[in-house]
Design a protein around this motif. Structure first.
Motif, short mmCIF file in Angstrom:
data_model
loop_
_atom_site.label_atom_id
_atom_site.label_comp_id
_atom_site.label_asym_id
_atom_site.label_seq_id
_atom_site.Cartn_x
_atom_site.Cartn_y
_atom_site.Cartn_z
N THR B 134 -13.72 -4.30 -6.12
CA THR B 134 -12.78 -3.37 -5.52
C THR B 134 -11.74 -4.16 -4.75
N PHE B 135 -10.48 -3.94 -5.07
CA PHE B 135 -9.40 -4.64 -4.38
C PHE B 135 -8.81 -3.75 -3.31
N ALA B 136 -8.64 -4.34 -2.15
CA ALA B 136 -8.07 -3.58 -1.04
C ALA B 136 -6.86 -4.34 -0.53
N ASP B 137 -5.80 -3.61 -0.31
CA ASP B 137 -4.56 -4.22 0.13
C ASP B 137 -3.91 -3.29 1.17
N PRO B 138 -3.49 -3.85 2.28
CA PRO B 138 -2.97 -2.99 3.34
C PRO B 138 -1.82 -2.10 2.86
N THR B 141 -3.36 0.12 -1.13
CA THR B 141 -4.55 0.96 -1.39
C THR B 141 -5.00 1.74 -0.16
N VAL B 142 -5.56 2.90 -0.41
CA VAL B 142 -6.20 3.68 0.64
C VAL B 142 -7.52 4.21 0.07
N PHE B 143 -8.53 4.32 0.94
CA PHE B 143 -9.85 4.73 0.48
C PHE B 143 -10.30 5.99 1.21
N LEU B 144 -10.81 6.92 0.44
CA LEU B 144 -11.40 8.12 1.01
C LEU B 144 -12.87 8.12 0.60
N ASP B 218 -0.64 -5.60 -6.96
CA ASP B 218 -0.31 -6.89 -7.55
C ASP B 218 -1.56 -7.53 -8.17
N ARG B 250 6.92 5.19 -0.21
CA ARG B 250 5.50 5.11 0.12
C ARG B 250 5.23 6.00 1.33
N ASP B 253 0.67 6.56 6.64
CA ASP B 253 -0.76 6.86 6.76
C ASP B 253 -0.98 8.31 7.18
#
Lengths: 464, 295
Positions: B134-138, B141-144, B218, B250, B253
């Motif tokens: 799982t790639f996370a990038d400020p 990506t956002v996760f719920l 990316d 974009r 938040d």
């Protein structure tokens, strides 16, 4: 009803695992320890403060490289039997754990299908080649003179087992010979070179692009005391240059073979001591190869035609496709769709794929010939040539896709001029497109169908 | 002679010799044979019989080997296929061969879930391996996530539907047009993937995990973490899109949160109240985090 919301907008990547795991654990414990406070159903919203990766525990990550790029790494621990799992799935480990270790095999007959291996054509959907128990065992016999082993030999295959070459040669042949196999579900050339020494791997099964990557990773230093005895290459044509460079650095031969999914992998191999460059070799034990014209008549040496193969390695047919099967299997001979010729000594040379042949002005034009010429240009790294239908006509135009050598600039005019000076006028590409790379399959073959007009990405799911 | 018998014979000839070497550990021919037997028994218990097709979508792990030879002992037909395949490609193969079961990685389950309704003959998804990434990038990506009682929903399909509808609503609220998902599938715009959501289960709890791309992702980050042959780089990921690409900007938040959470509240008839971890939770949270960060 009220649910709890937890927002964490400056999360670490480890939080993506830790937060829901924590809440879930508390929920489960509550059932056994009633004094714990009741927690409501919970929604968690998270955004990370830094780039990061949450990796499954079996993924080999390059921490050094990640650190360089400023990527944070966290590992999702093994779920275990009591851990959370994808909803409505069955755990393989659990299935095995509960089962007895004795099993009475079914008495499968030699001509029963052991595997269906899907293979693509130029158009349409992949077809399932039905390979029987006999096919796999015949391939073991057929390669016994070429893949010679002693008790202590260790195999490894960088080719995936889902590919017939990895499956029939990498897995079944090594087991048949009673040799060990070192498994690499995921590899990097650097890491592989290290492990070759540690694990004393003696026989390597790989594809041309993988040998190429290994060469790059070796940084052209001579590797002393490589435990490798020999290597096997297949699935795509092998540049002679790579074989030579590999021999120089690793001190071992790469034996090149030729085969198809429909023939349970190799049907011809270049024998170690009598290699002919440019040829894919002579038929393996128990396999007959001949060259046929359009009517299926056998052609004399040096005349190009369709490569036909007969032997116990030839598939039973395509699954549920009797017509397609009849189209390629005639009196036990498999029409491979490859164009080639044999020399006086029976060495096979593959020149083209039948499906790739371009028909222009009533002439058969070989894309391979044009590709070879383009690649001889010093600024060209790779080239692929396809035919394109002209508007409303059956006439095909020749389109070339060219990848320039890195750091070099080349113009399409320059390339067409280059062809014009060296090719017959009807073979000059009508259009040249410069690209950064060519679409390739898992085994490194150029996917020409993706270059043809009207190509549709088959990966996508359609909305009804 | 057949391929099932081959394993048995080698186990008799070389019981203690290493057949497979995986992550530095050796699995002898005898152990290999036993593991193959265990899986064959397990599959038999599920009703896999001679002639049945069993799809195998696995990299070169011991589990691939067990699966392939378990099929051989059962007289079943192994259908191994490319682990890089995506939706339409997998659908064609599973449909064409009429597979009764598929053995695959945990991380491939969302791909199979998405097409399962079109595969009436596929009865079992058998999973193994902890190979998800799982790639996370400020920025992108956002996760719920959610920890929910199973009882909230009628069944798993109802859970996917409830959450799926809410997500589509929320994304529409943000101004996105044409967001759709299929069954237990990814959130898409056109053919491109905008995000994904799936449920895991543990006892009477569902754990929801949703990722959404806010801005373009990316993929070069991916290739600095795992080595991928350059020629197949474009095959690793599905075609992706992001809110920024679709909307031209974009969302903040707050905007994203408000839209998605508002839709969840409406769709599920709940109220969300901002809170924190309880004291009991806090101590185990530290432990879980340390485990995930251990090198």
């Amino acid at each position: 009803m009220e649910w709890r919301l937890i927002s964490n907008t400056k999360a670490e990547v480890a939080d993506l695992y830790a937060l829901p795991a924590t809440v879930a654990r508390a929920r489960i414990l509550r059932r056994y320890i009633p004094v714990l406070r009741n927690t409501a159903d919970t929604i968690i919203i998270q955004r990370v403060a830094k780039k990061g990766v949450l990796a499954g525990s079996e993924v080999v990550v390059d921490r050094e490289e990640a650190e360089k790029k400023g990527i944070e790494i966290a590992v999702r621990p093994k779920g275990g039997r009591k851990g959370a799992r994808s909803a409505e799935t069955i755990s393989l480990q659990e299935l095995m754990l509960k089962a007895k270790d004795k099993f009475t095999s079914e008495e499968s007959q030699p001509d029963e299908t052991a595997a269906l291996i899907y293979t693509s054509g130029t158009t349409g959907n992949p077809k399932g080649a039905m390979l029987t128990h006999e096919n796999f065992l015949a391939e073991c016999e057929a390669t016994s003179d070429i893949i010679t082993t002693t008790e202590g030999d260790k195999f490894t295959t960088l080719v995936p087992f889902f590919h017939i070459y990895g499956l029939a040669i990498g897995l079944v042949v090594s087991l048949f010979r009673g040799c060990g196999t070192v498994l690499f579900p995921q590899y990097s050339p650097r890491q592989f070179l290290k492990r070759t020494g540690e694990e004393r791997i003696s026989i390597l099964i790989a594809i041309p692009t993988q040998y190429h990557h290994l060469l790059l990773a070796s940084k052209r230093r001579t590797i002393t005391q490589s435990p490798l005895k020999y290597c096997i290459s297949g699935a795509a044509p092998m540049p002679v240059m790579v074989i030579e460079a590999f021999k120089e650095i690793f001190g071992v031969d790469i034996i090149e073979g030729y085969g198809l999914t429909e023939t349970t992998a190799a049907v011809a191999v270049n024998p170690q001591e009598r290699t002919k460059p440019g040829s894919v070799g002579i038929p393996v034990k128990g396999v007959q190869i001949r060259i046929g014209d359009n009517q299926g008549n056998e052609l004399p040496p040096h005349q190009a035609g369709e490569v036909l193969v007969k032997g116990k390695v030839v598939m039973k047919g395509y699954y549920n496709l009797p017509e397609e099967t009849q189209g390629v299997l005639r009196d036990g001979w498999l029409c491979t769709g490859d164009i080639g010729y044999q020399d006086d000594e029976g060495y096979l040379y593959i020149t083209d794929r039948k499906k790739d042949i371009i028909i222009k002005g009533g002439f058969n034009i070989s894309p391979a010939e044009i590709e070879e010429l383009l690649c001889s240009h010093p600024k060209v790294k790779e080239a692929a040539v396809v035919g394109q239908k002209e508007k409303e006509g059956r006439e095909e135009a020749i389109k070339a896709f060219v990848v320039p050598v890195e750091g070099e600039e080349v113009t399409t005019v320059e390339l067409i001029r280059y062809c014009r000076m060296r090719l017959a006028s009807n073979k000059i590409p009508d259009a040249v497109e410069l690209r950064e790379d060519l679409p390739k399959s898992a085994t490194g073959k150029v996917l020409k169908k993706e270059l043809r007009q009207g190509y549709k990405d088959r990966r996508v799911i359609e909305r009804e | 002679m057949n391929l099932g018998r081959l394993v048995e014979e080698r186990a008799k000839e070389y019981p203690k010799k290493a057949a497979l070497i995986y992550e530095g550990k050796a699995i002898s021919f005898e152990e290999l044979n036993k593991n193959v037997n265990r899986l064959a028994n397990g599959l038999k218990g599920l009703g896999i019989e001679r002639g049945d097709r069993v799809a195998i979508m696995l990299p070169n792990t011991p589990e691939f080997v067990y699966s392939f030879f378990a099929c051989q002992k059962l007289g079943a037909i192994a259908v191994p296929f490319n682990t890089m395949y995506k939706g339409g490609e997998i659908l064609h193969i599973l449909k064409d061969c009429g597979a009764k079961a598929i053995i695959t990685l945990n991380s491939a389950v969302p791909l199979i879930n998405e097409i399962k309704p079109d595969l009436p003959r596929l009865q079992y998804i058998i999973t193994t391996g902890e190979r998800s990434l799982t790639f996370a990038d400020p920025e992108s990506t956002v996760f719920l996530q959610g920890v929910l009682s199973k009882g909230i929903f009628k069944d798993l399909d109802d859970a996917y539907k409830g959450i799926g509808e809410a997500l589509v609503q929320g994304l529409q609220e943000l101004g996105l047009q044409g967001v759709w998902y299929k069954h237990r599938g990814s959130l898409r715009i056109g053919e491109k993937k905008l995000g994904g959501f799936y449920f895991s289960e543990i006892k009477d709890i569902y754990i929801l995990n949703m990722i959404c791309f806010l801005a373009p992702f990316d993929p070069s980050d991916l290739f600095s973490v795992i080595w991928v042959p350059p020629e197949v780089k474009d095959k690793v990921l599905e075609p992706l899109t992001s809110i920024q690409e679709e909307l031209g900007r974009r969302p903040s938040d707050e905007e994203f949160k408000e839209a998605i959470l508002g839709a969840l509240e409406k769709e599920l008839g709940i109220q969300l109240k901002e809170g924190t971890l309880t004291r009991d939770e806090k101590s185990s949270y530290k432990k879980y985090k340390a485990v995930a960060k251990r090198k």
